[in-house]
Design a protein around this motif. Structure first.
Motif, PDB file in Angstrom:
ATOM      1  N   GLU A   1       9.285   4.215   1.534  1.00 14.91           N
ATOM      2  CA  GLU A   1       7.886   4.135   1.946  1.00 14.91           C
ATOM      3  C   GLU A   1       7.510   2.672   2.214  1.00 14.91           C
ATOM      4  OE1 GLU A   1       3.551   5.583   0.202  1.00 14.91           O
ATOM      5  OE2 GLU A   1       5.193   5.187  -1.192  1.00 14.91           O
ATOM      6  N   VAL A   2       7.886   1.780   1.298  1.00 14.03           N
ATOM      7  CA  VAL A   2       7.560   0.363   1.450  1.00 14.03           C
ATOM      8  C   VAL A   2       8.278  -0.229   2.658  1.00 14.03           C
ATOM      9  CG1 VAL A   2       7.838  -1.920   0.387  1.00 14.03           C
ATOM     10  CG2 VAL A   2       6.993  -0.003  -0.971  1.00 14.03           C
TER      11      VAL A   2
ATOM     12  N   ARG B   1       9.769   5.793  -2.864  1.00 14.56           N
ATOM     13  CA  ARG B   1       8.863   4.648  -2.843  1.00 14.56           C
ATOM     14  C   ARG B   1       9.471   3.482  -2.079  1.00 14.56           C
ATOM     15  NH1 ARG B   1       4.345   2.249  -1.836  1.00 14.56           N
ATOM     16  NH2 ARG B   1       3.939   0.408  -3.095  1.00 14.56           N
TER      17      ARG B   1
ATOM     18  N   ARG C   1      12.175   9.547  -6.989  1.00 15.51           N
ATOM     19  CA  ARG C   1      10.860   8.917  -6.937  1.00 15.51           C
ATOM     20  C   ARG C   1      10.952   7.463  -6.465  1.00 15.51           C
ATOM     21  NH1 ARG C   1       7.929   8.624 -12.275  1.00 15.51           N
ATOM     22  NH2 ARG C   1       6.444   7.077 -11.682  1.00 15.51           N
ATOM     23  N   LYS C   2      11.911   6.726  -7.012  1.00 10.52           N
ATOM     24  CA  LYS C   2      12.064   5.323  -6.616  1.00 10.52           C
ATOM     25  C   LYS C   2      12.641   5.195  -5.209  1.00 10.52           C
ATOM     26  CE  LYS C   2      12.253   2.983 -11.043  1.00 10.52           C
ATOM     27  NZ  LYS C   2      13.017   2.086 -11.906  1.00 10.52           N
TER      28      LYS C   2
ATOM     29  N   ALA D   1       0.829  -1.202   0.000  1.00 11.40           N
ATOM     30  CA  ALA D   1       0.000   0.000   0.000  1.00 11.40           C
ATOM     31  C   ALA D   1       0.865   1.254   0.000  1.00 11.40           C
ATOM     32  CB  ALA D   1      -0.904  -0.014   1.231  1.00 11.40           C
ATOM     33  N   THR D   2       0.238   2.362  -0.292  1.00 14.65           N
ATOM     34  CA  THR D   2       0.926   3.649  -0.242  1.00 14.65           C
ATOM     35  C   THR D   2       0.394   4.447   0.937  1.00 14.65           C
ATOM     36  OG1 THR D   2      -0.695   4.692  -1.688  1.00 14.65           O
ATOM     37  CG2 THR D   2       1.219   3.682  -2.742  1.00 14.65           C
ATOM     38  N   ASP D   3       1.158   5.431   1.334  1.00 15.46           N
ATOM     39  CA  ASP D   3       0.754   6.324   2.424  1.00 15.46           C
ATOM     40  C   ASP D   3       1.153   7.736   2.006  1.00 15.46           C
ATOM     41  OD1 ASP D   3       0.948   7.988   4.766  1.00 15.46           O
ATOM     42  OD2 ASP D   3       0.834   6.164   5.987  1.00 15.46           O
ATOM     43  N   ALA D   4       0.150   8.534   1.622  1.00 16.33           N
ATOM     44  CA  ALA D   4       0.423   9.873   1.095  1.00 16.33           C
ATOM     45  C   ALA D   4       1.151  10.741   2.117  1.00 16.33           C
ATOM     46  CB  ALA D   4      -0.885  10.539   0.666  1.00 16.33           C
TER      47      ALA D   4
ATOM     48  N   LEU E   1       6.524   1.063   5.795  1.00 17.39           N
ATOM     49  CA  LEU E   1       5.173   0.536   5.990  1.00 17.39           C
ATOM     50  C   LEU E   1       5.152  -0.951   6.307  1.00 17.39           C
ATOM     51  CD1 LEU E   1       3.211   2.353   3.141  1.00 17.39           C
ATOM     52  CD2 LEU E   1       3.007   2.750   5.595  1.00 17.39           C
TER      53      LEU E   1
ATOM     54  N   ARG F   1       4.788   9.570   2.323  1.00 22.04           N
ATOM     55  CA  ARG F   1       5.476   9.960   1.093  1.00 22.04           C
ATOM     56  C   ARG F   1       5.799  11.456   1.112  1.00 22.04           C
ATOM     57  NH1 ARG F   1       3.470   7.716  -4.538  1.00 22.04           N
ATOM     58  NH2 ARG F   1       4.053   5.854  -3.411  1.00 22.04           N
TER      59      ARG F   1
ATOM     60  N   THR G   1       3.761  12.423 -12.148  1.00 19.92           N
ATOM     61  CA  THR G   1       3.929  11.369 -13.136  1.00 19.92           C
ATOM     62  C   THR G   1       3.744  11.887 -14.553  1.00 19.92           C
ATOM     63  OG1 THR G   1       3.152   9.758 -11.531  1.00 19.92           O
ATOM     64  CG2 THR G   1       3.180   9.062 -13.814  1.00 19.92           C
TER      65      THR G   1
END
Length: 196
Positions: A58-59, A55, A51-52, A9-12, A62, A15, A127
């Protein structure tokens, strides 16, 4: 779906926090943090690819697990599955890509499209503003490059994407490779489907 892919999942909020850290400390500092928390991911992600890096962190944050940056090695979920890739020699493919980009720029109105999307926030999106063609169109309309340079960069970046796609799909050892325009492709498809 042919393979199990697990997209965390993502978390704004997280991020945004990581992006703020990158702006305050610099992208290199964020990459160094990734190198400490997940050295394998840091080895696969260039420090300039913010960006990577964001991410991946973030992963890791989380899930508490390393960032999985590649296609899983797991077997396909079901069989039979006949899969195909189409191969074309570099020279004709490069010519087709260049012609497609030229048509986008000159006949299909890419710059007009970008001009119309700018008031809608195109340049502010993380993006779309980086998409091949759009990014160059934005640069041309802002006077950062000439239309000729924009077209040339679009062709160059599209070719780079082709190389990445070839590498990605080339990992699939079970896919049947069809040569573009070759006689016998229909028979190969038939045989693979029947044997699958």
């Amino acid at each position: 779906m042919l393979r199990e892919l697990d997209f965390p999942a993502t978390d704004a909020g997280l991020r945004a926090e990581l992006e703020a850290q990158a702006e305050a400390l610099g992208p290199e500092a964020l990459w160094r943090r990734l190198a400490e928390e997940d050295p394998v991911a840091a080895g696969r992600i260039h420090s300039a690819n913010l960006r990577k890096v964001v991410r991946a962190l973030e992963v890791v944050t989380l899930t508490g697990r390393p960032f999985a940056a590649s296609l899983p090695e797991a077997a396909p979920l079901w069989r039979p599955a006949a899969r195909f890739t189409v191969s074309m020699p570099n020279e004709p493919l490069a010519a087709r890509l260049a012609e497609r980009a030229r048509r986008m720029w000159h006949e299909q109105g890419l710059l007009d499209e970008v001009r119309g999307l700018l008031p809608e926030g195109l340049a502010d999106g993380p993006t779309a503003s980086r998409a091949i063609g759009y990014a160059q169109g934005i640069a041309v309309l802002r006077g950062a490059m000439t239309p000729e340079d924009g077209l040339e960069e679009t062709v160059r970046l599209t070719w780079r994407m082709v190389r990445r796609q070839r590498a990605w799909f080339g990992r699939d050892d079970e896919a049947v490779v069809l040569e573009s325009g070759a006689a016998g492709n229909a028979e190969q498809v038939r045989d693979a489907a029947l044997l699958g």
